[in-house]
Motif scaffolding. Structure first.
Motif, PDB file in Angstrom:
ATOM      1  N   ASP A  19       0.823  -1.210   0.000  1.00 49.30           N
ATOM      2  CA  ASP A  19       0.000   0.000   0.000  1.00 49.30           C
ATOM      3  C   ASP A  19       0.855   1.257   0.000  1.00 49.30           C
ATOM      4  OD1 ASP A  19      -2.271  -1.570   0.000  1.00 49.30           O
ATOM      5  OD2 ASP A  19      -2.729  -1.242   2.130  1.00 49.30           O
ATOM      6  N   ALA A  20       2.083   1.162   0.554  1.00 46.06           N
ATOM      7  CA  ALA A  20       2.998   2.304   0.604  1.00 46.06           C
ATOM      8  C   ALA A  20       3.823   2.438  -0.674  1.00 46.06           C
ATOM      9  CB  ALA A  20       3.919   2.176   1.814  1.00 46.06           C
ATOM     10  N   GLY A  21       3.624   1.525  -1.625  1.00 46.92           N
ATOM     11  CA  GLY A  21       4.318   1.634  -2.901  1.00 46.92           C
ATOM     12  C   GLY A  21       5.572   0.797  -3.054  1.00 46.92           C
ATOM     13  N   TRP A  22       5.849  -0.072  -2.100  1.00 43.93           N
ATOM     14  CA  TRP A  22       7.022  -0.944  -2.219  1.00 43.93           C
ATOM     15  C   TRP A  22       6.789  -1.963  -3.324  1.00 43.93           C
ATOM     16  CZ3 TRP A  22      11.280  -1.509   1.430  1.00 43.93           C
ATOM     17  CH2 TRP A  22      11.306  -0.511   2.407  1.00 43.93           C
ATOM     18  N   ARG A  23       7.841  -2.269  -4.062  1.00 41.62           N
ATOM     19  CA  ARG A  23       7.824  -3.368  -5.035  1.00 41.62           C
ATOM     20  C   ARG A  23       8.539  -4.528  -4.360  1.00 41.62           C
ATOM     21  NH1 ARG A  23      10.444  -0.718 -10.106  1.00 41.62           N
ATOM     22  NH2 ARG A  23      11.445   0.490  -8.477  1.00 41.62           N
ATOM     23  N   LEU A  24       7.856  -5.634  -4.222  1.00 44.15           N
ATOM     24  CA  LEU A  24       8.370  -6.765  -3.461  1.00 44.15           C
ATOM     25  C   LEU A  24       8.619  -7.973  -4.338  1.00 44.15           C
ATOM     26  CD1 LEU A  24       5.902  -6.551  -0.434  1.00 44.15           C
ATOM     27  CD2 LEU A  24       8.147  -5.460  -0.650  1.00 44.15           C
ATOM     28  N   GLY A  25       9.705  -8.679  -4.033  1.00 44.09           N
ATOM     29  CA  GLY A  25      10.017  -9.922  -4.705  1.00 44.09           C
ATOM     30  C   GLY A  25      10.504 -10.947  -3.700  1.00 44.09           C
ATOM     31  N   VAL A  26      10.407 -12.188  -4.071  1.00 42.59           N
ATOM     32  CA  VAL A  26      10.922 -13.291  -3.267  1.00 42.59           C
ATOM     33  C   VAL A  26      12.110 -13.895  -4.002  1.00 42.59           C
ATOM     34  CG1 VAL A  26      10.457 -15.618  -2.381  1.00 42.59           C
ATOM     35  CG2 VAL A  26       8.690 -13.847  -2.238  1.00 42.59           C
ATOM     36  N   VAL A  27      13.194 -14.087  -3.272  1.00 44.99           N
ATOM     37  CA  VAL A  27      14.349 -14.807  -3.796  1.00 44.99           C
ATOM     38  C   VAL A  27      14.654 -15.911  -2.795  1.00 44.99           C
ATOM     39  CG1 VAL A  27      16.775 -14.700  -4.425  1.00 44.99           C
ATOM     40  CG2 VAL A  27      15.272 -12.785  -4.981  1.00 44.99           C
TER      41      VAL A  27
END
Length: 146
Positions: A29-37
């Protein structure tokens, strides 16, 4: 056979840590782009995230077999960033609960946050932040980023 058995039963006892769903929602909601590695096989990792209802929070999931190398090499982090449409820099974060996460982040040139509530070990690896609960991620890691 082990891989097929694991894929079939990987959600039998797997749950999100308390607070993870809320923290991921707040970050998105705060605009973070998230990924899983992860070093787990990519197909199984995606299956787990889908089964836990967590896949919508992540724009990239890179697992074992998705790139030629595994953590602690930086390649999987760079691959996740590319899938998110960006290039990693010193303002980005690697958040993890094991020394391989911290070392991969260091090799990729990003800041590192160690999750002390995880099952992994820090083994003296350096990091810029340590959190004891998912709710602390946004507080300790600052600005929206990758």
């Amino acid at each position: 056979r082990q891989r097929e058995h694991y894929r079939t039963h990987c959600l039998d006892r797997t749950t999100l840590y308390p607070g993870v769903a809320r923290a991921l929602s707040v970050l998105c909601d705060a605009g973070w782009r998230l990924g899983v590695v992860t070093n787990k096989p990519g197909a199984v990792s995606r299956h787990i995230l889908e089964g836990l209802g967590a896949s919508a929070w992540f724009g990239a999931v890179v697992g074992g077999g998705d790139t030629p190398e595994l953590k602690p090499e930086p390649g999987p982090l760079h691959a996740a960033a590319a899938r998110l449409g960006c290039v990693l820099d010193a303002t980005d974060w690697m958040v993890g609960d094991h020394v391989t996460d911290l070392e991969a982040g260091a090799r990729a040139g990003v800041r590192r946050c160690f999750c002390s509530y995880g099952f992994g070990e820090r083994r003296g690896a350096s990091c810029e932040a340590v959190v004891s609960a998912p709710e602390e991620w946004s507080v300790r890691c600052g600005r929206p980023g990758v």
